[in-house]
Design an enzyme around this catalytic site. Structure first.
Site, PDB file in Angstrom:
ATOM      1  N   SER A 151       0.841  -1.193   0.000  1.00 29.79           N
ATOM      2  CA  SER A 151       0.000   0.000   0.000  1.00 29.79           C
ATOM      3  C   SER A 151       0.876   1.243   0.000  1.00 29.79           C
ATOM      4  O   SER A 151       1.983   1.240   0.555  1.00 29.79           O
ATOM      5  CB  SER A 151      -0.893   0.010   1.243  1.00 29.79           C
ATOM      6  OG  SER A 151      -1.579   1.247   1.375  1.00 29.79           O
ATOM      7  N   TYR A 164      -0.853  -1.010  10.229  1.00 29.41           N
ATOM      8  CA  TYR A 164      -1.101  -1.377   8.831  1.00 29.41           C
ATOM      9  C   TYR A 164       0.114  -1.032   7.968  1.00 29.41           C
ATOM     10  O   TYR A 164       0.577  -1.833   7.151  1.00 29.41           O
ATOM     11  CB  TYR A 164      -2.342  -0.637   8.342  1.00 29.41           C
ATOM     12  CG  TYR A 164      -2.757  -0.907   6.922  1.00 29.41           C
ATOM     13  CD1 TYR A 164      -3.532  -2.018   6.591  1.00 29.41           C
ATOM     14  CD2 TYR A 164      -2.393  -0.035   5.896  1.00 29.41           C
ATOM     15  CE1 TYR A 164      -3.931  -2.259   5.286  1.00 29.41           C
ATOM     16  CE2 TYR A 164      -2.785  -0.271   4.584  1.00 29.41           C
ATOM     17  CZ  TYR A 164      -3.554  -1.382   4.288  1.00 29.41           C
ATOM     18  OH  TYR A 164      -3.943  -1.606   2.998  1.00 29.41           O
ATOM     19  N   LYS A 168       2.544  -3.496   5.717  1.00 24.95           N
ATOM     20  CA  LYS A 168       2.604  -3.329   4.269  1.00 24.95           C
ATOM     21  C   LYS A 168       4.020  -3.010   3.792  1.00 24.95           C
ATOM     22  O   LYS A 168       4.412  -3.402   2.690  1.00 24.95           O
ATOM     23  CB  LYS A 168       1.629  -2.246   3.822  1.00 24.95           C
ATOM     24  CG  LYS A 168       0.162  -2.650   3.944  1.00 24.95           C
ATOM     25  CD  LYS A 168      -0.127  -3.953   3.207  1.00 24.95           C
ATOM     26  CE  LYS A 168      -1.605  -4.293   3.165  1.00 24.95           C
ATOM     27  NZ  LYS A 168      -1.857  -5.610   2.521  1.00 24.95           N
TER      28      LYS A 168
END
Length: 306
Positions: A151, A164, A168
């Site tokens: 991401s 997160y 990622k």
């Protein structure tokens, strides 16, 4: 339309959004698909019916071949079960799309350790749980394709997304290393950084949302997964009809053979504000080679990949 006849693909998190689109598009183009998902909400908590069955049924109704798998990527046994399902049902595995994900956002002061574990188990460890058994199969048959999911949040950062983002960015490092190691075995490994309207994205994109059809991202995933591609080790951003290469670069920097703490302090601000690119390292040793290049007496001693 790219042809995937004879290929077997696993798509995790394939019950909704992007994963569903990948599975449907692969199925329409002749791939036999293992559609993996679990019955959870966006944050990974249990609830509702498992959507994998409906997606697999949709592929079969359109004339394709697909099976639903309900194992979780969050534990090693689940990863083994998903890969075993492909081998049991279809006799081989050619494509692994690590797409499963959950969303737990919070300012770092509000992050609970349970959130850290839940997110990393899906986004980063989940990739390992599939890759470890799939890798052995790919090595044995001398070919295989992996499309991991990263991401822009991991590459560039975003408030309320510390856990997160950490997972990622870990996927980026994993992708780069596996691409290097896989080359001699005919294995290609890339990562997609998708931008699309989805259940997980919610209302993040605002007025841009109508432009972000998941089909645009799926087109790039299929291009990466197709046997005609030679691309490996890359992170590709895709969304809204645009695709681009994301990469880490090294700036020219500051050099003196007598660097001390006062000199470092005097120049650190300008070094960290520098935006021109001196090199796009292909591996860690390429970046280290920029130090070697500062020494004229080492002109014949280029750092080699290890």
């Amino acid at each position: 339309m790219l042809d995937f006849t004879g290929r077997v693909a696993i798509v995790t998190g394939a019950g909704h959004g992007l994963g569903r689109q990948y599975a449907l598009d692969l199925g329409r183009r002749g791939a036999r698909v293992v559609v993996d998902d679990v019955a959870t909400a966006v944050d990974g908590t249990a609830g509702g019916e498992n959507p994998a069955d409906a997606v697999a049924a949709e592929i079969r109704a359109a004339g394709g071949e697909a099976v639903a798998e309900h194992s979780s990527v969050a534990d090693p046994a689940g990863g083994e079960a998903i890969v075993d399902r492909a081998l049991t049902e279809f006799g081989r595995l050619d494509i692994l799309v690590n797409n499963a994900g959950i969303a737990r956002t919070n300012e770092f002061g509000g992050v609970r350790y349970d959130d850290v574990l839940a997110s990393l188990r899906v986004h980063l460890l989940g990739a390992f749980h599939l890759l470890l058994p799939a890798w052995k199969r790919f090595q044995a048959q001398g070919e295989g394709v992996v499309v991991n999911t990263t991401s822009a949040v991991g590459m560039f950062g975003q408030r309320r997304s510390s856990v997160y983002a950490a997972g990622k960015m870990g996927v980026v490092g994993l992708t780069r290393v596996l691409a290097s190691e896989g080359a001699e075995h005919g294995i290609r490994v890339n990562a997609i950084a998708p931008v699309a309207r989805s259940r997980m994205a919610g209302e993040v994109y605002g007025r841009l949302d109508p432009k972000l059809d998941p089909a645009f991202v799926s087109a790039v995933v299929l291009a990466l997964a197709h046997p005609s591609s030679t691309v490996t080790g890359e992170v590709v951003s895709a969304g809204g009809g645009r695709m681009s290469r994301l990469f880490s670069a090294a700036a020219p920097g500051f050099f003196t053979p007598g660097l001390d703490d006062e000199t470092a302090a005097a120049h650190l601000g300008e070094v960290c504000a520098e935006e021109s690119v001196a090199a796009v390292p292909g591996c860690a040793m390429d970046e280290i080679d920029l130090i070697r290049a500062c020494y004229p007496d080492l002109a014949d001693y280029r750092m080699a990949p290890r």
